[in-house]
Scaffold this active site. Structure first.
Site, mmCIF file in Angstrom:
data_model
loop_
_atom_site.group_PDB
_atom_site.id
_atom_site.type_symbol
_atom_site.label_atom_id
_atom_site.label_comp_id
_atom_site.label_asym_id
_atom_site.label_seq_id
_atom_site.Cartn_x
_atom_site.Cartn_y
_atom_site.Cartn_z
ATOM 1 N N HIS A 51 0.922 -1.253 0.014
ATOM 2 C CA HIS A 51 -0.092 0.231 -0.024
ATOM 3 C C HIS A 51 0.852 1.280 0.042
ATOM 4 C CE1 HIS A 51 0.534 -0.069 4.476
ATOM 5 N NE2 HIS A 51 0.258 1.144 4.385
ATOM 6 N N HIS A 55 7.956 -2.163 2.463
ATOM 7 C CA HIS A 55 7.656 -0.678 2.147
ATOM 8 C C HIS A 55 8.972 -0.048 1.912
ATOM 9 C CE1 HIS A 55 3.605 -1.985 3.343
ATOM 10 N NE2 HIS A 55 3.796 -1.888 4.622
ATOM 11 N N LYS A 91 0.354 5.574 -2.117
ATOM 12 C CA LYS A 91 0.403 6.779 -1.163
ATOM 13 C C LYS A 91 0.524 7.869 -2.366
ATOM 14 C CE LYS A 91 1.422 4.793 3.064
ATOM 15 N NZ LYS A 91 0.416 5.105 4.289
ATOM 16 N N LYS A 113 8.598 1.275 15.784
ATOM 17 C CA LYS A 113 7.369 1.411 16.431
ATOM 18 C C LYS A 113 7.530 2.178 17.672
ATOM 19 C CE LYS A 113 4.733 -2.103 14.292
ATOM 20 N NZ LYS A 113 4.041 -1.137 13.131
ATOM 21 N N ASP A 147 8.478 -7.028 8.467
ATOM 22 C CA ASP A 147 7.167 -6.086 8.204
ATOM 23 C C ASP A 147 7.386 -4.881 7.451
ATOM 24 O OD1 ASP A 147 4.604 -5.732 9.198
ATOM 25 O OD2 ASP A 147 5.093 -4.221 10.601
ATOM 26 N N GLU A 160 6.737 5.265 13.130
ATOM 27 C CA GLU A 160 5.405 5.057 13.851
ATOM 28 C C GLU A 160 5.469 5.314 15.377
ATOM 29 O OE1 GLU A 160 2.699 2.063 11.423
ATOM 30 O OE2 GLU A 160 4.756 0.881 11.916
HETATM 31 C C1 BG6 Z 1 1.713 -2.381 7.524
HETATM 32 C C2 BG6 Z 1 2.566 -2.962 8.703
HETATM 33 O O1 BG6 Z 1 2.345 -3.213 6.360
HETATM 34 O O2 BG6 Z 1 2.160 -1.155 7.497
HETATM 35 C C3 BG6 Z 1 2.319 -2.192 9.936
HETATM 36 O O3 BG6 Z 1 1.922 -4.581 8.797
HETATM 37 C C4 BG6 Z 1 2.457 -0.929 9.993
HETATM 38 O O4 BG6 Z 1 2.976 -2.705 11.202
HETATM 39 C C5 BG6 Z 1 1.676 -0.253 8.807
HETATM 40 O O5 BG6 Z 1 1.892 -0.377 11.058
HETATM 41 C C6 BG6 Z 1 2.213 0.953 8.292
HETATM 42 O O6 BG6 Z 1 1.248 1.681 7.243
HETATM 43 P P1 BG6 Z 1 0.944 3.110 7.225
HETATM 44 O O7 BG6 Z 1 0.111 3.168 6.033
HETATM 45 O O8 BG6 Z 1 0.007 3.232 8.649
HETATM 46 O O9 BG6 Z 1 1.982 3.855 7.355
#
Ligand code: BG6
Length: 512
Positions: free
Chosen positions: A187, A249, A191, A349, A244, A225
């Site tokens: 995802h 990402h 963005k 995190k 993860d 995060e």
């Molecule tokens: C997810 C992870 O793919 O992306 C999560 O599994 C993470 O751990 C999340 O919190 C972060 O996505 P975003 O869009 O909130 O930055």
């Protein structure tokens, strides 16, 4: 990248795991927003497949609740919802039973007949990885997704748990579908700010011409995060920050930042250039891993004034867990463009704030004309692309302060979405789901890209298995991770760059 060229006339959308969290929080709100903004085809139906018994009214209520809570456009308007709800159906069925797929096939065929066309079929696997195999087998054996041009499946991460399992997963999928039909979704690539990076880099001459080792000293990619793992302990224990976040990402952000210009927006051209980046990442040796990869785990503390339990005390987490909740690492890309330029990646995190940034740190000027009295701050130019939550691009450069005496100070030039556009920004899932419907896979990962990304992190995973685990927890919530992560970047003569909340970079003057 959806280019408005491939609009379709009809779509059958099937969400396996239609009552699950992802469907509730992201997928249905995304389809709803696409619908109210006129992006869904005239003819469409959405089926939420789930094993539980549930009546249609209860399902509708559940979905409406999800939209009202999570949709970017706020609470659903009565009329819009009414129209949308007539197209959404609950479909009770076991993901492993022939009968589910037989019944589903009948429904989809019936729609095709009524719509007088063979509609696009989108099958979204919003399920635990163990269901990927039976769903794929049954979709293909019952002939539900056999039309390469019309039928697509969407797979969520994790794409395997290491290189071997990723290869097995890819083999499994390509036994039942053509690669063209498989959309491996990340995802982050949906963005708005990440999509804009392509425009930023390839629609402008000014940046592209300095986007290389001649001018760039290093690059930082941060995805921080402030939240902890919350209720996801079960999953996170198996994953950790490396699998993860970094494997997918952050490496995807690295690809978009470092890729060569593609010949066209054709999906294969774009994906080839991204794969090239991953192939060129210098494999990390054992010594480099020890020096250049930092891992951490949060202890107990507070984040933004709120109490935060230690990772080891989170639900479904082993009290002696050695799973990392923070990773910072340094990579090199061995190609002409990036020779010698370090790329620093960091994610964690329970950090001080949620902030995703790509920072391009330029080299200093070759010869500085201004002495330290005139120019007290000699930091080189910096380009900061803030992906979230602020959506802005900032160029830090030097300017003469007004006055009769020469004084040079850093200033910022900003492009912010908020100030530049009135149009609301779509959610990543909206953009990506539309791209799937329209059959554009440029922003989705091809099998080889996923495997190459695993190759980057595999040496780290293997080294960590052999090493004595670090003394966890090693960072307090509400900060910026283990102290050693600062030491990683210090030899570059700077520290991790932040975008403070008020938008003013440290020591810079900016008048709004
Ligand atoms: C997810 C992870 O793919 O992306 C999560 O599994 C993470 O751990 C999340 O919190 C972060 O996505 P975003 O869009 O909130 O930055």
């Amino acid at each position: 990248m959806s280019t408005n060229k491939k609009e379709i006339s009809a779509a059958n959308i099937v969400i396996f795991g239609g009552k699950g969290d992802l469907a509730w929080r992201k997928l249905i709100p995304a389809f709803y927003n696409l619908f109210i903004n006129g992006y869904l085809p005239k003819q469409f139906a959405i089926y939420g497949v789930h094993y539980e018994k549930m009546d249609e009214k209860a399902y509708e209520k559940h979905l409406l609740d999800g939209i009202n809570t999570f949709s970017r456009s706020g609470k659903a308007k009565k009329n819009d919802w009414k129209k949308f709800a007539t197209r959404v159906f609950y479909f009770e069925g076991d993901f492993t039973a022939d009968d589910t797929f037989r019944r589903l096939g009948e429904v989809l065929d019936k729609n095709d007949k009524a719509w007088k066309t063979r509609a696009v079929r989108l099958f979204y696997y919003s399920v635990s990885p163990r269901f990927i195999e039976p769903i794929s087998l049954l979709l293909s054996s019952q002939g539900l997704a056999n039309e390469t041009v019309h039928d697509r499946i969407v797979i969520e991460k994790p794409f395997g748990s290491d290189l071997q399992t990723a290869k097995e997963l890819n083999q499994l999928l390509t036994r039942h579908f053509k690669e063209k039909q498989i959309y491996r979704i990340d995802h982050y690539l949906g963005k708005e700010t990440v999509q804009n990076l392509m425009a930023f880099r390839f629609a402008n001459i000014v940046y592209e011409s300095i986007w290389n080792h001649h001018y760039i000293e290093h690059v930082q990619i941060t995805v921080a995060e402030s939240i902890g793992v919350g209720g996801r302990g079960n999953y996170y224990e198996q994953a950790g920050a490396l699998k993860d976040m970094i494997q997918n990402h952050l490496l995807q952000l690295l690809c978009v930042t470092a890729m060569e210009p593609p010949v066209s927006l054709d999906e294969e051209n774009i994906r080839n250039k991204k794969v090239d980046v991953l192939k060129a990442v210098r494999p990390l040796t054992k010594t480099e891993i020890a020096k250049h990869v930092i891992r951490g785990q949060y202890g107990e503390g507070t984040v933004n004034g709120k109490k935060q339990a230690a990772y080891r005390s989170e639900k479904n987490v082993n009290p002696k867990s050695n799973t990392e909740t923070f990773v910072a690492l340094k990579l090199f890309i061995d190609n002409w463009r990036w020779q010698g330029v370090p790329f620093f990646l960091r994610t964690g995190k329970c950090l001080e704030k949620t902030s995703s940034l790509i920072v391009i740190q330029f080299k200093p000027v070759p010869h500085n004309l201004f002495d330290s009295k005139v120019m007290t701050d000699t930091r080189p130019n910096q380009l900061i692309i803030s992906i979230q939550p602020e959506m802005e691009t900032t160029l830090l450069f030097h300017a003469k302060e007004p006055g009769v005496r020469l004084q040079i100070k850093p200033v910022e030039m900003d492009f912010t979405y908020k100030e530049s556009y009135d149009t609301p920004v779509p959610e990543a899932y909206e953009t990506l789901l539309l791209e799937v419907l329209e059959g554009d896979a440029a922003m989705f990962m091809r099998a080889d890209q996923v495997e190459e990304a695993w190759k980057v992190v595999t040496p780290v995973m293997e080294a960590w298995k052999k090493e004595t685990p670090p003394r966890f927890p090693n960072y307090e919530p509400g900060g910026w991770g283990p102290k050693t992560s600062e030491a990683l970047i210090k030899p570059q003569g700077c520290s991790w760059t932040l975008l403070p909340e008020n938008g003013i970079l440290k020591n810079t003057i900016r008048k709004k």
